[in-house]
Design a protein around this motif. Sequence first.
Motif, short mmCIF file in Angstrom:
data_model
loop_
_atom_site.label_atom_id
_atom_site.label_comp_id
_atom_site.label_asym_id
_atom_site.label_seq_id
_atom_site.Cartn_x
_atom_site.Cartn_y
_atom_site.Cartn_z
N VAL A 1 0.85 -1.20 0.00
CA VAL A 1 0.00 0.00 0.00
C VAL A 1 0.88 1.25 0.00
O VAL A 1 1.85 1.32 0.76
CB VAL A 1 -0.93 0.04 1.24
CG1 VAL A 1 -1.85 1.26 1.19
CG2 VAL A 1 -1.74 -1.24 1.36
N ALA B 1 -2.14 -1.26 -3.74
CA ALA B 1 -3.26 -0.34 -3.47
C ALA B 1 -2.72 1.05 -3.16
O ALA B 1 -1.62 1.17 -2.61
CB ALA B 1 -4.10 -0.84 -2.31
N ILE C 1 -3.78 4.96 -1.59
CA ILE C 1 -4.77 5.70 -0.80
C ILE C 1 -4.49 7.18 -0.90
O ILE C 1 -3.38 7.64 -0.64
CB ILE C 1 -4.74 5.24 0.68
CG1 ILE C 1 -5.10 3.74 0.75
CG2 ILE C 1 -5.71 6.08 1.53
CD1 ILE C 1 -4.91 3.13 2.12
N ALA D 1 -8.83 -1.26 2.05
CA ALA D 1 -7.54 -1.63 1.48
C ALA D 1 -7.35 -3.15 1.52
O ALA D 1 -6.91 -3.77 0.54
CB ALA D 1 -6.41 -0.94 2.23
#
Lengths: 119, 567, 415
Positions: free
Chosen positions: B85, B276, B278, B439
Motif C-alpha cells: 500500500v 493499493a 490511498i 484496502a
Amino acid sequence: MTELICIICPNGCRLTVKGNGLKVEGAKCARGKEFARIEIEDPRRVLCTTVKTVFSTHPYLSVRTSKEIPKDKLMQVMKEIKNFRLERKVGIGEAVIENLLGTGADLIATEEFIEKEVL
Amino acid sequence: MKLKSLLKKVRKKYGAEIEARLTEQSVVLSGEMDDWEDIVCVGYLFVDKERKRHVVNDIRLRGAPLRKEEVHQLDSSLDGKEYDVVIIGGGIVGLTILRELSRYSLRLLLLEKESDVARGASGANDGMIHPGIDLKKGTLKAEYCLAGNFMYEKLAEELDFPFKRCGQYIAYGSWKERLLSGYLLYKAKKLGIPGVKKISREEFLKIEPELTWAKGAIEIACTGVTSPYEACVAFAENAIENGAEIALETPCLGFSVQDGKILEVITNRGRVKAKAFINAAGVFADEIASMAGDRYYSIHARKGSDLLFDNKLRLLNTIVSRLPSLKDRRSRTKGGALVLTCEGNILAGPDAEEVPDKNDTATSVASVERVFQKHSRVLPQLKKSDIIAYFSGLRAATYEEDFIVEASKKIKNFIHVAGIQSPGLTAAPAIALDVAWMALEILGGAERKAFKAKRKRIPRMKELAPSERMALIAADPDFGKIICRCEEVSLGEIKAAIRSPLPAKTIDAIKRRVRAGMGRCQGGFCLPNVLKVLAEESGMDYLEVTKQGAGSEICLYPTKGSESDVL
Amino acid sequence: MFYDAIIIGGGPAGLAAALEASKRGLAVLLLEREDRTGGILKQCIHDGFGIVRFREKLSGPEYAHRFSAGLEAAGAEVRTFTFVSDIQECDGGFLVTASDASGMHEFRGRNIVLATGCRERTRNQILLPGTRPAGVYTAGTAQYLVNRLGLLPGKRVVILGSGDIGLIMARRLTLEGAEVIGVYEIKNTPSGLPRNIAQCLLDFNIPLHLCSTVTEIHGKKRIEAVTVSKVDAAGRKIPGTEERIPCDALILAVGLIPENELGEKLGLRIDPKTKGPEVDQRMMASIPGVFAVGNSLHVNDLVDYVSESAEIAARALSREYSERKILKIDLDPKFMYVVPQMLDLNAGLDELIFYFRSNAIYENPRLVVSVDGVDVWSRKYMILQPPLMERIKLSFGKFGLNENSKISFRIEVGS
C-alpha cells in the motif's frame, strides 16, 4: 557648513561645523568640538569584528582595533581579514594582527578563548 | 439537475457566462470569473440535494497567477521499490491509516511532500476533539466524528500523546442566547451525543471563574483536546516501529495507470509499485485524484487563523465559546472556540476565508483582528500584547461539505479519503478503521502480525516531578542542560527528537516535537543553539540547516572565507 | 546552608551584583543559564560599553570581563549552565530550584536578586502578517548567528525598527558583506541613540525610512520580499503607499521586554510601563528580600546603568529588614516611566539614583520634583527623548518625609 552627530558619548549632540572645522556649534563639551575637527579632516573609527580561528571550541573570536583607524579603510580591513585564520590562542587584549594595513593599529582580542565545548 | 435554470441564475447574479456539464459522478463547471468568493458561491449553487453527484468546480479566477512550480530534490532512492500500500499525504488521516494498516503483514509506504508530517491542516488547528453537535445527522462527518471522539482515550494511552477530556462549555449571556441553547440539547439528543446538559451560572463559574458575564452554559462533557502534531507524530512513529516507511519531501507527481488500475506512483525519488493506493492528500486530494484520472470532486481551500496566547495567563480551564448570534450562524464554520491547549496556552480560533491558492497560509491583520475581536467577547481579559503566535491552516472543503471515504468506482485499487476538514482530527481514527478494511479488500486480505501497539514519547522535563527529573539527568546529563528557556526544553529532549523513529531533520520539526522555540520568545534565544545541535547530530554543515526542508535554509552565507579548516 | 544572596542571571547586572556583594563579604551564589557568564554582552562585539563607568569604549565581552575576572577571587560561587525553574518563599528566605547536568538542586538564600535581563519582541508581538518563511530573525538572534556562529542570514537585508541593536546589526551586516536596503521605523523619530544613527547608518549610507513599516512578509519557504508601507500619525498603514522590496532576510529590532516570569510567579507587583517589578530606592521589589536589577527591572540604554542598579541592590543586601514604610511617587503623564517607583522611608533617603524616560521629545524642558506641593528640586535639559534614558541623583533626607507626604515628578515644557 557641515552638520554632524557627535559619536563620543550617548548624548549624540548635533554639531554644526563652519569654516574647515574651526567653528563648532552645538557641542556640550570640549571632546565634541575635538571630534568635529577630526571628523572634518580625517574621520576615524574603531573597527569591531570577528576573526575565524582554527579551534572548534571557539570558531570565531571577537576582536577590535586597538585605536581608531581611517574610516575609509574599514571595508578594506574587513576584506583583508576575511580569509585570515587565527592559529594560536591569545588572551584578551592581545594582538591578533599587528599594525593592521599599516594603520599603526593592532587588531586585538576582546574575549577569552573558550577551552572546552559545553553544548 | 436543472442546469439551465442554475446557469441563468449565475448569469443574473454574477454576470458570468459559465458552462456546466454532467458526468456519471459529477457536475463539472468551467469558465472564468473575476472574484474567488463568487466562484465558490457558484460551486455551492450546483450542489445536488440528493447527493447523486459531486461538484467539480473548474471555474478559473481571471488574472490569477499560475501556481509556482515547487522544486524538489531528485534522486532514485525509491525507484523500483514495491509495496502493498502507498498512502499519499502525511496528515492525521494518512497517518492514522498507516498506523492501522501496520497491524498487518504489509509493506507500507507513506509519501509526504513536505519536510515533516502534519504540515498542513493537521498541524494548524486548535486540537479540539469534537462531539460534532453542529453536524447534520446522517452525514459521514457526524458518524465518523462521534466514533472517533470515543477512540481518543485509548489511542492517547497507547501512543503516549496528550489528550484531555476537558469538556466544552457554550455559555450564554442573555435570555435570547439562552433560547438558542435549547436547540443544542435537541441536536445532542438527535445525534446521540451523551453528556450534554444545561448548567447554572454558579456551576459554570466554578469551572470558568473568569467568565463572569455568563448567565449559564451548555456543558458538553465529551469534548476533548489533544496536541495535533504530537498526535500525528505518535501515529507516524508507531507505524514506523511496526515496519512502515515514511518518505518526506516526496510528492506524488503522477501515476501510471493501466486497465483501470494504478501500477506505479511517480515521485521525485523514482517510480514505486504498489497493490493499493490511498489518497489522503488534504487540500490537494482532487489534484491527486486527477493524476489517476478519477477526479469527480473538487476541494477548495478555506483558510482559518488561530491565535496563541502566552501560557502565563491563568484565565481558562477548558474549552469555551459563546452562543453565536443568528447572523454568525450562517457562516460555514463552527466559529471556533477558546481552547486551553494541552500545553497550557489559550488558543483562539479559527475564522473562515475562502482562498484561491492552496498554498496560501499567510496571515493577515484583518483575520488576526477578526479572531481577536470575536473571542474578546467571550474573554474580555485577553490582551493583544499576550499573543505569542498566530498561524493559518487550510481546510479541505468539498462543495457537499461532507467527507469522501470510498473506493474509487473507476480505478480498482484506489481509495479516496478526501474533503476531510473539521472535525477531521476527531474523525481520523474512525475513518482509518474503514479505510484499512477497504484496502484489505483490494489486497484480498492480509495476515495480522506481532503488533507493538505502544509507543513512548520523549520525556518532557518541564512536566516531570523533581525526582523523575533527577533520574533522567542521572541516566543522561543532557536532560539537565536547558536549551529553550521559555518552554524549559533540555538538550536531551532535542537530541531524542533528532534520533527518534521519524527523525526531526529541521528546526520546525524539533520545535513541533519538543517545543523548543514554541514559547514567548519564539526561538529568539534558542534558535542558534538548536541549529548547532541539529547540525552536529545529523552531520550537516550549519548552512545546510533548514527551517522546514530544502529551500528554507536558516542562513545563506558564511561571514568569513568558506574553507572548512577547523582542527 | 543559606546564601546571603542568590543572584539569578550572569549578565552585566548579575555580574555587578555578585562582585559588589561578595566584596562586601556576603555569601553569594550566581546562577547562569548559559555555558559562560556575560549574558548578551558575549555577542555584543561592538564598542561603546563603559563610557560612563570606565571612560573607555569597550566591546561587550571586554566589559563583562572587567567584572567576571575578579568574581571568584572575591569569593562568589558561580554555577553556569544552571537553569532556575522555580523560586519560592521559605522559612528565613527563599528556596531556588534549579537543574544542571549533574541533577536537580535546591538552594536557599536570604535574598534573591533577579538579573534575568530582557528578551526581544518578535514578529508576533507586532502582529506582522504574511507567510512564515526562514530568514526572519530578531536582531539579537541575527547577532548571535553572525558573531558567534559566523553565519550570514542573507545578503539583501531589510531591517524593521530603529532600536539600537537594529542599527548595530545594520553596520555589522554591511561590514560582513551584506547590503542593508534600509531601516524602516514606524514612528516619526528613531528609537536608537543618535550616535548609532551616525556611526551605523550614516557612515555606511544606509537609508532610514521614518513613518514606514513592513506590512507583509512574502515567500513560502524562504523570505523573498517584504511589502513596506507609509503610516499615518496613528501608525495606520496609508493605502496606496505599498512598495514591494525583494530581500533575503528581514531583521526585527522592534523593542525589548524585561524577562520577569520568575518574579511574576513569585507574585511581585509589575509596573505596566517598565514591564519590570516595582522597586524602592534599594531596587527591592514588592516582596522584601527580592531585588530586581538591570534590564529585568527596566530596559536600559547603557550597560553602565545596568551595572549601577545592580550595585545599588548589592549594597542594600542585608539579613534582615526593618518594616517598610512605602511612599509611592506620583508622575505626570509626560514620563514614560521613573525607576524606582517608590521610596521606603525606613531605608536611606540620601543620594538616591532615579532613572527615567520621557514619553515624547521635549525641547528645553525642566524636570521638577515636589514634596507636598512645594518644588524642592529642578533641572533644565536641552532635550528629553524616549530613546535616551536619563539618570538623576536626589537626596530626600532633608525634607522630613512622613507616611502622608506626597512626592511628585513632573516635566515642565515651554515658557
